[in-house]
Design a protein around this motif. Sequence first.
Motif, PDB file in Angstrom:
ATOM      1  N   VAL A  35       0.819  -1.216   0.000  1.00  0.00           N
ATOM      2  CA  VAL A  35       0.000   0.000   0.000  1.00  0.00           C
ATOM      3  C   VAL A  35       0.854   1.269   0.000  1.00  0.00           C
ATOM      4  O   VAL A  35       0.369   2.353  -0.341  1.00  0.00           O
ATOM      5  N   HIS A  36       2.117   1.156   0.382  1.00  0.00           N
ATOM      6  CA  HIS A  36       2.995   2.324   0.393  1.00  0.00           C
ATOM      7  C   HIS A  36       3.600   2.589  -0.984  1.00  0.00           C
ATOM      8  O   HIS A  36       3.792   3.740  -1.372  1.00  0.00           O
ATOM      9  N   GLN A  37       3.887   1.525  -1.723  1.00  0.00           N
ATOM     10  CA  GLN A  37       4.595   1.655  -2.994  1.00  0.00           C
ATOM     11  C   GLN A  37       3.678   1.676  -4.216  1.00  0.00           C
ATOM     12  O   GLN A  37       4.049   2.207  -5.258  1.00  0.00           O
ATOM     13  N   SER A  38       2.517   1.097  -4.113  1.00  0.00           N
ATOM     14  CA  SER A  38       1.663   0.884  -5.295  1.00  0.00           C
ATOM     15  C   SER A  38       0.590   1.944  -5.440  1.00  0.00           C
ATOM     16  O   SER A  38       0.199   2.609  -4.478  1.00  0.00           O
ATOM     17  N   PHE A  39       0.093   2.063  -6.679  1.00  0.00           N
ATOM     18  CA  PHE A  39      -1.101   2.836  -6.971  1.00  0.00           C
ATOM     19  C   PHE A  39      -2.288   1.885  -7.015  1.00  0.00           C
ATOM     20  O   PHE A  39      -2.146   0.714  -7.387  1.00  0.00           O
ATOM     21  N   LEU A  40      -3.455   2.377  -6.685  1.00  0.00           N
ATOM     22  CA  LEU A  40      -4.647   1.538  -6.720  1.00  0.00           C
ATOM     23  C   LEU A  40      -4.942   1.035  -8.126  1.00  0.00           C
ATOM     24  O   LEU A  40      -5.498  -0.049  -8.301  1.00  0.00           O
ATOM     25  N   SER A  41      -4.559   1.813  -9.135  1.00  0.00           N
ATOM     26  CA  SER A  41      -4.807   1.395 -10.520  1.00  0.00           C
ATOM     27  C   SER A  41      -4.053   0.121 -10.874  1.00  0.00           C
ATOM     28  O   SER A  41      -4.410  -0.567 -11.840  1.00  0.00           O
ATOM     29  N   GLU A  42      -3.014  -0.216 -10.108  1.00  0.00           N
ATOM     30  CA  GLU A  42      -2.272  -1.446 -10.366  1.00  0.00           C
ATOM     31  C   GLU A  42      -3.111  -2.686 -10.085  1.00  0.00           C
ATOM     32  O   GLU A  42      -2.787  -3.778 -10.559  1.00  0.00           O
ATOM     33  N   LEU A  43      -4.182  -2.531  -9.327  1.00  0.00           N
ATOM     34  CA  LEU A  43      -5.090  -3.660  -9.114  1.00  0.00           C
ATOM     35  C   LEU A  43      -5.719  -4.109 -10.425  1.00  0.00           C
ATOM     36  O   LEU A  43      -6.155  -5.249 -10.563  1.00  0.00           O
ATOM     37  N   GLY A  44      -5.775  -3.200 -11.402  1.00  0.00           N
ATOM     38  CA  GLY A  44      -6.351  -3.516 -12.699  1.00  0.00           C
ATOM     39  C   GLY A  44      -5.353  -4.019 -13.712  1.00  0.00           C
ATOM     40  O   GLY A  44      -5.725  -4.294 -14.866  1.00  0.00           O
ATOM     41  N   ALA A  45      -4.071  -4.125 -13.328  1.00  0.00           N
ATOM     42  CA  ALA A  45      -3.056  -4.630 -14.256  1.00  0.00           C
ATOM     43  C   ALA A  45      -3.385  -6.054 -14.677  1.00  0.00           C
ATOM     44  O   ALA A  45      -3.932  -6.844 -13.892  1.00  0.00           O
ATOM     45  N   ARG A  46      -3.048  -6.386 -15.896  1.00  0.00           N
ATOM     46  CA  ARG A  46      -3.441  -7.678 -16.461  1.00  0.00           C
ATOM     47  C   ARG A  46      -2.868  -8.867 -15.697  1.00  0.00           C
ATOM     48  O   ARG A  46      -3.436  -9.959 -15.737  1.00  0.00           O
ATOM     49  N   ASP A  47      -1.741  -8.677 -15.003  1.00  0.00           N
ATOM     50  CA  ASP A  47      -1.125  -9.799 -14.304  1.00  0.00           C
ATOM     51  C   ASP A  47      -1.657  -9.980 -12.881  1.00  0.00           C
ATOM     52  O   ASP A  47      -1.206 -10.861 -12.153  1.00  0.00           O
ATOM     53  N   GLN A  48      -2.629  -9.156 -12.486  1.00  0.00           N
ATOM     54  CA  GLN A  48      -3.184  -9.242 -11.144  1.00  0.00           C
ATOM     55  C   GLN A  48      -4.514  -9.987 -11.136  1.00  0.00           C
ATOM     56  O   GLN A  48      -5.329  -9.832 -12.058  1.00  0.00           O
ATOM     57  N   ALA A  49      -4.727 -10.792 -10.099  1.00  0.00           N
ATOM     58  CA  ALA A  49      -5.979 -11.546  -9.983  1.00  0.00           C
ATOM     59  C   ALA A  49      -7.183 -10.622  -9.836  1.00  0.00           C
ATOM     60  O   ALA A  49      -8.312 -10.991 -10.171  1.00  0.00           O
ATOM     61  N   THR A  50      -6.940  -9.409  -9.349  1.00  0.00           N
ATOM     62  CA  THR A  50      -8.024  -8.438  -9.148  1.00  0.00           C
ATOM     63  C   THR A  50      -8.382  -7.678 -10.415  1.00  0.00           C
ATOM     64  O   THR A  50      -9.322  -6.877 -10.414  1.00  0.00           O
ATOM     65  N   SER A  51      -7.649  -7.916 -11.513  1.00  0.00           N
ATOM     66  CA  SER A  51      -7.800  -7.115 -12.728  1.00  0.00           C
ATOM     67  C   SER A  51      -9.238  -7.017 -13.238  1.00  0.00           C
ATOM     68  O   SER A  51      -9.735  -5.911 -13.455  1.00  0.00           O
ATOM     69  N   PRO A  52      -9.946  -8.137 -13.446  1.00  0.00           N
ATOM     70  CA  PRO A  52     -11.302  -8.001 -14.009  1.00  0.00           C
ATOM     71  C   PRO A  52     -12.250  -7.229 -13.101  1.00  0.00           C
ATOM     72  O   PRO A  52     -13.123  -6.496 -13.587  1.00  0.00           O
ATOM     73  N   TYR A  53     -12.073  -7.363 -11.796  1.00  0.00           N
ATOM     74  CA  TYR A  53     -12.960  -6.676 -10.853  1.00  0.00           C
ATOM     75  C   TYR A  53     -12.636  -5.178 -10.796  1.00  0.00           C
ATOM     76  O   TYR A  53     -13.548  -4.337 -10.806  1.00  0.00           O
ATOM     77  N   ALA A  54     -11.345  -4.852 -10.739  1.00  0.00           N
ATOM     78  CA  ALA A  54     -10.937  -3.446 -10.695  1.00  0.00           C
ATOM     79  C   ALA A  54     -11.355  -2.721 -11.966  1.00  0.00           C
ATOM     80  O   ALA A  54     -11.852  -1.588 -11.926  1.00  0.00           O
ATOM     81  N   ARG A  55     -11.173  -3.364 -13.103  1.00  0.00           N
ATOM     82  CA  ARG A  55     -11.525  -2.739 -14.364  1.00  0.00           C
ATOM     83  C   ARG A  55     -13.039  -2.583 -14.501  1.00  0.00           C
ATOM     84  O   ARG A  55     -13.524  -1.568 -15.018  1.00  0.00           O
ATOM     85  N   ALA A  56     -13.786  -3.575 -14.014  1.00  0.00           N
ATOM     86  CA  ALA A  56     -15.248  -3.481 -14.068  1.00  0.00           C
ATOM     87  C   ALA A  56     -15.752  -2.349 -13.179  1.00  0.00           C
ATOM     88  O   ALA A  56     -16.692  -1.625 -13.541  1.00  0.00           O
ATOM     89  N   MET A  57     -15.116  -2.177 -12.027  1.00  0.00           N
ATOM     90  CA  MET A  57     -15.520  -1.094 -11.123  1.00  0.00           C
ATOM     91  C   MET A  57     -15.241   0.270 -11.756  1.00  0.00           C
ATOM     92  O   MET A  57     -16.084   1.173 -11.696  1.00  0.00           O
ATOM     93  N   ASP A  58     -14.063   0.425 -12.359  1.00  0.00           N
ATOM     94  CA  ASP A  58     -13.749   1.689 -13.027  1.00  0.00           C
ATOM     95  C   ASP A  58     -14.680   1.944 -14.209  1.00  0.00           C
ATOM     96  O   ASP A  58     -15.124   3.082 -14.435  1.00  0.00           O
ATOM     97  N   LEU A  59     -14.948   0.890 -14.960  1.00  0.00           N
ATOM     98  CA  LEU A  59     -15.858   1.023 -16.106  1.00  0.00           C
ATOM     99  C   LEU A  59     -17.239   1.478 -15.636  1.00  0.00           C
ATOM    100  O   LEU A  59     -17.828   2.415 -16.191  1.00  0.00           O
ATOM    101  N   GLY A  60     -17.757   0.837 -14.602  1.00  0.00           N
ATOM    102  CA  GLY A  60     -19.067   1.205 -14.078  1.00  0.00           C
ATOM    103  C   GLY A  60     -19.091   2.618 -13.544  1.00  0.00           C
ATOM    104  O   GLY A  60     -20.033   3.385 -13.799  1.00  0.00           O
ATOM    105  N   ALA A  61     -18.036   3.002 -12.794  1.00  0.00           N
ATOM    106  CA  ALA A  61     -17.978   4.353 -12.238  1.00  0.00           C
ATOM    107  C   ALA A  61     -17.925   5.394 -13.350  1.00  0.00           C
ATOM    108  O   ALA A  61     -18.620   6.418 -13.298  1.00  0.00           O
ATOM    109  N   GLY A  62     -17.119   5.135 -14.372  1.00  0.00           N
ATOM    110  CA  GLY A  62     -17.014   6.074 -15.486  1.00  0.00           C
ATOM    111  C   GLY A  62     -18.332   6.257 -16.214  1.00  0.00           C
ATOM    112  O   GLY A  62     -18.744   7.387 -16.516  1.00  0.00           O
ATOM    113  N   VAL A  63     -19.007   5.148 -16.491  1.00  0.00           N
ATOM    114  CA  VAL A  63     -20.298   5.207 -17.187  1.00  0.00           C
ATOM    115  C   VAL A  63     -21.333   5.958 -16.347  1.00  0.00           C
ATOM    116  O   VAL A  63     -22.103   6.784 -16.866  1.00  0.00           O
TER     117      VAL A  63
END
Length: 216
Positions: A35-63
């Motif tokens: 949490v000290h070194q990373s940005f929250l957007s890294e949760l959406g990186a393709r190599d992260q298990a959280t990627s589909p969820y983080a990207r879906a949340m951003d997509l929904g928020a943007g829409v």
Amino acid sequence: MVTVPYRLMRNVMVAAGVLYCSLLLEAVAGYPLDVHQSFLSELGARDQATSPYARAMDLGAGVLVLTAAVLGRRAARIHRDVAGLLISSAVFGAGTLFDSLSPMNCAPSAGDDCRAAGSGLVLHEFTSTLAGLGSIAMGTFALLVLRRAAGVRERLVAVLAAAVVVTQAWLGIETSVEVLTGNDLHPPGILQRVSILLVCIFLGTVLPGVRHACSR
């Protein structure tokens, strides 16, 4: 704000605030990144298990934020500062939407190899900057609207808007200096998480304050 479907706009913005709060996903996932070194957007990186969820949340928020901006277009004809708030909301929504569509290939904070490769970073940094500028403009125009109000609730929202402007600008300046100089000033994680939390709360509370201010 009586000329627009206020209740619908309010509910849409509250939902957007919840979806944008990726701190919730980070907590549920057990804090997979430092949490000290990373940005929250890294949760959406393709190599992260959280990627589909983080990207879906951003997509929904943007829409949802874009939807709220469209719903409020009639109010924009009444007050210029409200028009600025809605336009900047659309910029923020678009930046967040494109953030979800342009994820990094890997999380830079997870290893030097990813940081050196810079895979997907340029486009993602552009969309993140767009969202950041949109949030700063939203806070600024909210302050302009709320200058007409004197209630306690409106003052609290104004303080929150100012906090969004300050923390997002601070984060943006710090990140820009690091990019230009190539030097790490200090870990950005906590500052970014505080700023994102403020934006989430701001999204859910700005319309009640603005509505009351515009009715005076």
